[in-house]
Design a protein around this motif. Sequence first.
Motif, PDB file in Angstrom:
ATOM      1  N   MET A   1       0.949  -1.197   0.111  1.00  0.00           N
ATOM      2  CA  MET A   1      -0.170   0.113   0.038  1.00  0.00           C
ATOM      3  C   MET A   1       0.909   1.120   0.105  1.00  0.00           C
ATOM      4  SD  MET A   1      -3.308  -0.563   0.713  1.00  0.00           S
ATOM      5  CE  MET A   1      -3.798   0.639   1.864  1.00  0.00           C
ATOM      6  N   ASP A   2       0.482   2.199  -0.790  1.00  0.00           N
ATOM      7  CA  ASP A   2       1.271   3.493  -0.764  1.00  0.00           C
ATOM      8  C   ASP A   2       0.605   4.361   0.069  1.00  0.00           C
ATOM      9  OD1 ASP A   2      -1.023   4.566  -2.199  1.00  0.00           O
ATOM     10  OD2 ASP A   2       0.330   5.250  -3.684  1.00  0.00           O
ATOM     11  N   GLU A   3       1.158   5.591   0.310  1.00  0.00           N
ATOM     12  CA  GLU A   3       0.595   6.763   1.046  1.00  0.00           C
ATOM     13  C   GLU A   3      -0.720   7.294   1.061  1.00  0.00           C
ATOM     14  OE1 GLU A   3       2.825   8.585  -1.819  1.00  0.00           O
ATOM     15  OE2 GLU A   3       3.423   7.114  -0.355  1.00  0.00           O
ATOM     16  N   ASN A   4      -1.293   6.876  -0.171  1.00  0.00           N
ATOM     17  CA  ASN A   4      -2.532   7.223  -0.741  1.00  0.00           C
ATOM     18  C   ASN A   4      -3.745   6.302  -0.518  1.00  0.00           C
ATOM     19  OD1 ASN A   4      -1.462  10.036  -1.649  1.00  0.00           O
ATOM     20  ND2 ASN A   4      -0.965   8.904  -3.475  1.00  0.00           N
ATOM     21  N   CYS A   7      -3.259  -0.006  -3.534  1.00  0.00           N
ATOM     22  CA  CYS A   7      -2.357  -1.307  -3.597  1.00  0.00           C
ATOM     23  C   CYS A   7      -1.593  -1.380  -4.838  1.00  0.00           C
ATOM     24  CB  CYS A   7      -3.259  -2.335  -3.794  1.00  0.00           C
ATOM     25  SG  CYS A   7      -4.041  -2.773  -2.149  1.00  0.00           S
ATOM     26  N   ILE A   8      -0.534  -1.452  -4.788  1.00  0.00           N
ATOM     27  CA  ILE A   8       0.412  -1.341  -5.838  1.00  0.00           C
ATOM     28  C   ILE A   8       1.167  -2.519  -6.053  1.00  0.00           C
ATOM     29  CG2 ILE A   8       2.474  -0.115  -7.104  1.00  0.00           C
ATOM     30  CD1 ILE A   8       1.553   2.593  -5.813  1.00  0.00           C
ATOM     31  N   ARG A  10       3.933  -4.720  -8.241  1.00  0.00           N
ATOM     32  CA  ARG A  10       4.942  -4.800  -9.301  1.00  0.00           C
ATOM     33  C   ARG A  10       5.257  -6.173  -9.550  1.00  0.00           C
ATOM     34  NH1 ARG A  10       4.853   0.072  -8.204  1.00  0.00           N
ATOM     35  NH2 ARG A  10       6.117   1.835  -8.161  1.00  0.00           N
ATOM     36  N   SER A  20       2.860  -3.935 -13.533  1.00  0.00           N
ATOM     37  CA  SER A  20       2.286  -3.380 -12.411  1.00  0.00           C
ATOM     38  C   SER A  20       0.716  -3.189 -12.374  1.00  0.00           C
ATOM     39  CB  SER A  20       3.060  -1.946 -12.268  1.00  0.00           C
ATOM     40  OG  SER A  20       2.569  -0.969 -13.186  1.00  0.00           O
ATOM     41  N   VAL A  22      -2.537  -1.298 -10.191  1.00  0.00           N
ATOM     42  CA  VAL A  22      -2.705  -0.205  -8.961  1.00  0.00           C
ATOM     43  C   VAL A  22      -4.198  -0.414  -8.791  1.00  0.00           C
ATOM     44  CG1 VAL A  22      -2.535   2.333  -8.342  1.00  0.00           C
ATOM     45  CG2 VAL A  22      -0.746   1.052  -9.667  1.00  0.00           C
ATOM     46  N   GLN A  24      -7.556   0.215  -5.723  1.00  0.00           N
ATOM     47  CA  GLN A  24      -7.992   0.501  -4.256  1.00  0.00           C
ATOM     48  C   GLN A  24      -8.134  -0.727  -3.519  1.00  0.00           C
ATOM     49  OE1 GLN A  24     -11.280   3.323  -4.803  1.00  0.00           O
ATOM     50  NE2 GLN A  24      -9.802   5.105  -4.406  1.00  0.00           N
TER      51      GLN A  24
END
Length: 181
Positions: A1-4, A7-8, A10, A20, A22, A24
Motif C-alpha cells: 500500500m502506498d501513502e494514498n 495497492c501497488i 509490481r 504493475s 494499481v 484501491q
Amino acid sequence: MDENGLCIIRCDPPVNGSDSFVFQPDVIASWKALLGLASTREAIAAIMQGREDTSRYDPKTGRGVWTGAFEALESALADSATDVSMLASDGEILDDPLTAARNKTREGMSLPVMSNETDARMRAALTSDGSGVEASSGIDVACTQDVDGLDDFLSDESSQAMLDECEERFFESLMPRQSQR
C-alpha cells in the motif's frame, strides 16, 4: 500500500503483459464477493490475471460482464434472512444461481469457472476447523508468490482490519434498504 491507500503490485515477469497493477483495497473485497474467491491472495491473483471480454458489454442496457454477479449477490443478500444453505449434506451444491452468475462473470473475465465439486470443497475448507488447508476457488495464485511485500501485507493485522472494513462496506452497499415511508 502506498501513502494514498492504493495497492501497488509490481511483478517480474509481467502478468497479462503488465508489470504493475494499481487499485484501491475496496477492489479486493468486491472481486472476492462477486467471483466467489476464497482469499485475499486469490483475489489479487484474479485481478492480475483477469481480462474483461468487452464484447459482452451492451451499450443499450449498460449490462456488462459484472452485472449478473452483482444482481445475483444482491438477490442472495435479500434472501439471506431465510438462512437457507445451498450446500447439500453430501457436499453437492444445489441449484445455486449465485454460483452460476459468478461463473458467467469469471468466463467474461477470462478466469477459470468453479465446478460444483470445487465450490463444495472450497466451502468445506472455509468452514472447517482450521486444518491448515488453504481454500481455493480455482484461481492460480502462482503469480503472487514473488510479489515483494505481499506476504507481509497479507499477514499484517492492520491490513486485515482495513480489508475487513472494505468488505463490510461492500456488502452493506448491496444490502436491501428499508423503504422510507
